[in-house]
Enzyme design. Structure first.
Site, PDB file in Angstrom:
ATOM      1  N   ARG A 151      11.631  -1.874  10.963  1.00  0.00           N
ATOM      2  CA  ARG A 151      10.498  -1.426  11.960  1.00  0.00           C
ATOM      3  C   ARG A 151      10.432  -2.296  12.915  1.00  0.00           C
ATOM      4  NH1 ARG A 151       5.188  -0.039   8.628  1.00  0.00           N
ATOM      5  NH2 ARG A 151       4.291  -0.963  10.441  1.00  0.00           N
TER       6      ARG A 151
ATOM      7  N   ARG B 124       0.007  -9.108  13.867  1.00  0.00           N
ATOM      8  CA  ARG B 124      -0.644  -7.972  13.000  1.00  0.00           C
ATOM      9  C   ARG B 124      -1.388  -8.896  12.074  1.00  0.00           C
ATOM     10  NH1 ARG B 124       4.223  -5.304  10.587  1.00  0.00           N
ATOM     11  NH2 ARG B 124       2.966  -3.746   9.389  1.00  0.00           N
TER      12      ARG B 124
ATOM     13  N   ARG C  14      11.470  -6.393   4.756  1.00  0.00           N
ATOM     14  CA  ARG C  14      11.325  -4.884   4.610  1.00  0.00           C
ATOM     15  C   ARG C  14      12.529  -3.995   5.357  1.00  0.00           C
ATOM     16  NH1 ARG C  14       5.447  -2.288   5.029  1.00  0.00           N
ATOM     17  NH2 ARG C  14       5.745  -2.641   7.191  1.00  0.00           N
TER      18      ARG C  14
ATOM     19  N   ARG D  67      -9.448   0.938   8.577  1.00  0.00           N
ATOM     20  CA  ARG D  67      -9.146  -0.607   8.689  1.00  0.00           C
ATOM     21  C   ARG D  67     -10.092  -1.301   9.601  1.00  0.00           C
ATOM     22  NH1 ARG D  67      -3.182   0.388   8.907  1.00  0.00           N
ATOM     23  NH2 ARG D  67      -2.073  -1.381   8.867  1.00  0.00           N
TER      24      ARG D  67
ATOM     25  N   LYS E 275       0.914  -1.340  -0.153  1.00  0.00           N
ATOM     26  CA  LYS E 275      -0.033   0.142  -0.078  1.00  0.00           C
ATOM     27  C   LYS E 275       0.840   1.254  -0.020  1.00  0.00           C
ATOM     28  CE  LYS E 275      -2.166  -0.995   3.890  1.00  0.00           C
ATOM     29  NZ  LYS E 275      -1.789  -2.312   4.074  1.00  0.00           N
TER      30      LYS E 275
HETATM   31  P1  AMP Z   1       1.003   0.445   9.255  1.00  0.00           P
HETATM   32  O1  AMP Z   1       2.293   1.193   8.935  1.00  0.00           O
HETATM   33  O2  AMP Z   1      -0.031   0.760   8.115  1.00  0.00           O
HETATM   34  O3  AMP Z   1       1.454  -1.001   8.953  1.00  0.00           O
HETATM   35  O4  AMP Z   1       0.409   0.690  10.771  1.00  0.00           O
HETATM   36  C1  AMP Z   1       1.297   0.308  11.878  1.00  0.00           C
HETATM   37  C2  AMP Z   1       0.564   0.133  12.926  1.00  0.00           C
HETATM   38  O5  AMP Z   1      -0.161   1.368  13.244  1.00  0.00           O
HETATM   39  C3  AMP Z   1      -0.505  -0.843  12.996  1.00  0.00           C
HETATM   40  O6  AMP Z   1       0.100  -1.983  13.202  1.00  0.00           O
HETATM   41  C4  AMP Z   1      -1.640  -0.274  14.084  1.00  0.00           C
HETATM   42  O7  AMP Z   1      -1.166  -0.581  15.227  1.00  0.00           O
HETATM   43  C5  AMP Z   1      -1.463   1.137  13.736  1.00  0.00           C
HETATM   44  N1  AMP Z   1      -2.395   1.595  12.858  1.00  0.00           N
HETATM   45  C6  AMP Z   1      -2.148   2.266  11.595  1.00  0.00           C
HETATM   46  N2  AMP Z   1      -3.562   2.360  10.933  1.00  0.00           N
HETATM   47  C7  AMP Z   1      -4.402   2.091  11.773  1.00  0.00           C
HETATM   48  C8  AMP Z   1      -5.744   2.140  11.786  1.00  0.00           C
HETATM   49  N3  AMP Z   1      -6.545   2.546  10.601  1.00  0.00           N
HETATM   50  N4  AMP Z   1      -6.460   1.774  12.815  1.00  0.00           N
HETATM   51  C9  AMP Z   1      -5.807   1.179  13.784  1.00  0.00           C
HETATM   52  N5  AMP Z   1      -4.499   1.161  13.976  1.00  0.00           N
HETATM   53  C10 AMP Z   1      -3.867   1.605  13.048  1.00  0.00           C
END
Ligand code: AMP
Length: 221
Positions: free
Chosen positions: A161, A172, A128, A89, A14
């Protein structure tokens, strides 16, 4: 106002694709994960709260997430729309977004799902690497930097990360895939969902997404 929702499991691509679409469509890329990581880095109240969930690979509660993303969308650079990456999400987030946009006479125009089988996602995430300066994304095998450990674009150090460790990746996936299915269903029911096979190269997937956006635009014209 062009609001594009980019959907996919963690590791589906994404963020990489949203950057390509941002340049083509000239609207900001709004990634809730990036907003949370910035808040954690700043040590703000939202950051302190979000960190407790992120460390365990869990979703941050809807109320905090929705507030943060709507605040971001209210800034002037998002007046023409945005590419949403990692939001919504959950079905509650999707409904909150619909309501907020309806209040401005707008709506989500495109919901694009980047589809990748679950078994490929763990391999992708564990390889990654991200640059410290700007978050440019690399992959040890699929998209390696020219010099190991160094960003091609800004020369900064590459790091993994914290939540890309194998045990957090599994948490996750387990915690987030069910909610993703609800969001996919939300947009399918509205007739907005388009799916793209995310197993091809970055440029092929990008073209497929642009084709979907173009076709949808033609249908509306
Ligand atoms: P990402 O970089 O999109 O993988 O997001 C990293 C982390 O941020 C996720 O594992 C969640 O803990 C939190 N997070 C990101 N976007 C959301 C969302 N829309 N709703 C809830 N938690 C989020």
């Amino acid at each position: 106002m062009t609001v594009v929702v980019l959907l996919g499991a963690p590791g589906a691509g994404k963020g990489t694709q949203a950057e390509i679409l941002r340049k083509r469509l000239n609207i900001p890329h709004v990634a809730t994960g990036d907003l949370f990581r910035a808040a954690v880095g700043e040590g703000s109240a939202i950051g302190l709260e979000a960190r407790r969930y992120m460390e365990h690979g869990q979703l941050v509660p809807d109320e905090i997430t929705i507030r943060m993303v709507l605040e971001r969308l209210s800034r002037p650079d998002a007046a023409g729309g945005a590419i949403l990456d990692g939001f919504p999400r959950t079905a509650a987030q999707a409904r909150a977004l619909d309501e907020a946009l309806a209040g401005q006479g707008a709506r989500v125009e495109h919901a694009l799902l980047i589809d990748v089988p679950t078994e490929d996602l763990v391999a992708r995430l564990s390889g990654r690497w991200i640059c410290r300066a700007s978050g440019h994304v690399y992959h040890a095998i699929a998209n390696p930097p020219a010099v190991p450990g160094v960003c091609d674009l800004d020369g900064s150090e590459l790091h993994q990360r914290d939540d890309d460790r194998a045990e957090t990746i599994r948490a996750r996936m387990e915690g987030q895939l069910g909610a993703l299915a609800d969001v996919v269903e939300h947009y399918r029911a509205q007739g907005l969902l388009r799916s793209v096979d995310g197993c091809y190269s970055i440029s092929v997937v990008a073209e497929a997404l642009l084709v979907q956006l173009g076709q949808a635009a033609e249908r509306e014209a």
